[in-house]
Design a protein around this motif. Sequence first.
Motif, PDB file in Angstrom:
ATOM      1  N   GLN A  51       0.808  -1.384  -0.075  1.00 18.69           N
ATOM      2  CA  GLN A  51      -0.169  -0.095   0.048  1.00 18.69           C
ATOM      3  C   GLN A  51       0.851   1.301   0.024  1.00 18.69           C
ATOM      4  OE1 GLN A  51      -2.682  -1.421   3.478  1.00 18.69           O
ATOM      5  NE2 GLN A  51      -4.212  -0.101   2.259  1.00 18.69           N
ATOM      6  N   CYS A  93     -10.763   0.425   3.481  1.00 23.46           N
ATOM      7  CA  CYS A  93      -9.127   0.158   3.121  1.00 23.46           C
ATOM      8  C   CYS A  93      -8.713   1.454   2.757  1.00 23.46           C
ATOM      9  CB  CYS A  93      -9.091  -0.797   1.831  1.00 23.46           C
ATOM     10  SG  CYS A  93      -7.547  -0.987   1.608  1.00 23.46           S
ATOM     11  N   LEU A  94      -7.393   1.892   3.141  1.00 24.65           N
ATOM     12  CA  LEU A  94      -6.839   3.033   2.792  1.00 24.65           C
ATOM     13  C   LEU A  94      -6.601   3.432   1.436  1.00 24.65           C
ATOM     14  CD1 LEU A  94      -4.515   3.661   5.706  1.00 24.65           C
ATOM     15  CD2 LEU A  94      -6.746   4.739   5.599  1.00 24.65           C
ATOM     16  N   HIS A 135      -7.403  -9.008   6.530  1.00 27.01           N
ATOM     17  CA  HIS A 135      -7.378  -7.874   5.524  1.00 27.01           C
ATOM     18  C   HIS A 135      -6.144  -7.613   5.015  1.00 27.01           C
ATOM     19  CE1 HIS A 135      -9.121  -3.829   3.740  1.00 27.01           C
ATOM     20  NE2 HIS A 135      -7.752  -3.710   3.841  1.00 27.01           N
ATOM     21  N   GLU A 136      -5.159  -7.298   5.870  1.00 26.17           N
ATOM     22  CA  GLU A 136      -3.775  -7.036   5.383  1.00 26.17           C
ATOM     23  C   GLU A 136      -3.035  -7.908   4.889  1.00 26.17           C
ATOM     24  OE1 GLU A 136      -3.251  -3.830   5.506  1.00 26.17           O
ATOM     25  OE2 GLU A 136      -4.962  -3.461   6.946  1.00 26.17           O
ATOM     26  N   HIS A 139      -3.570  -8.206   1.353  1.00 27.09           N
ATOM     27  CA  HIS A 139      -2.953  -7.316   0.438  1.00 27.09           C
ATOM     28  C   HIS A 139      -1.704  -7.930  -0.010  1.00 27.09           C
ATOM     29  CE1 HIS A 139      -5.029  -3.551   0.497  1.00 27.09           C
ATOM     30  NE2 HIS A 139      -5.125  -3.506   1.848  1.00 27.09           N
TER      31      HIS A 139
HETATM   32 NI    NI Z   1      -6.542  -2.426   3.004  1.00 26.09          NI
END
Ligand code: NI
Length: 172
Positions: A51, A93-94, A135-136, A139
């Motif tokens: 990210q 999510c950012l 969630h992470e 990624h």
């Molecule tokens: Ni996220």
Amino acid sequence: MALLPIRIYGDPVLRRVAEPVREFTPELRTLATDMIETMYAEPGVGLAAPQVGVSIRMIVIDPTAGDEKGKAFALINPVVTRSGEHVVIEEGCLSVPDIRADVVRPERVSVDYQTIAGEPAHLDADDMVARIIQHEYDHLDGILFVDRISPVRRQLLRKQLKALAKSQGKRS
Ligand code: NI
């Protein structure tokens, strides 16, 4: 310490399978510190290295899920085992700004990982922390939470996601 720019939906780095971390360098420690600072500043409760444009298997999480500062830490090369009932929790999510949606995932995780010092470590988590980790962790495999929502909800978000990807194209 520095705040890092967040990569947005449509950026190819978010779709890459991230590489394992092999060397535990001072640079890795700095990246983890910067990621934690960036996560708190946004604010968020978790952040994965892709990210911020670094395709390596490192995530940072806030184990208090936003309740308390200063407890965040990095999990490197995490291996996640999921268990328990499937539960619905709304996620955001950012990297996918302004979109939140219900996601179904198992309620518990067991994680083997390495600390920022390269030491092996283990964590069992449930509820929000289990959710943040899953969630992470996604990624690191190029998966975003919007890939895991219901087809109906995804159809409703189609235009919004397209617009995000398009604005991303213009930025880069
Ligand atoms: Ni996220």
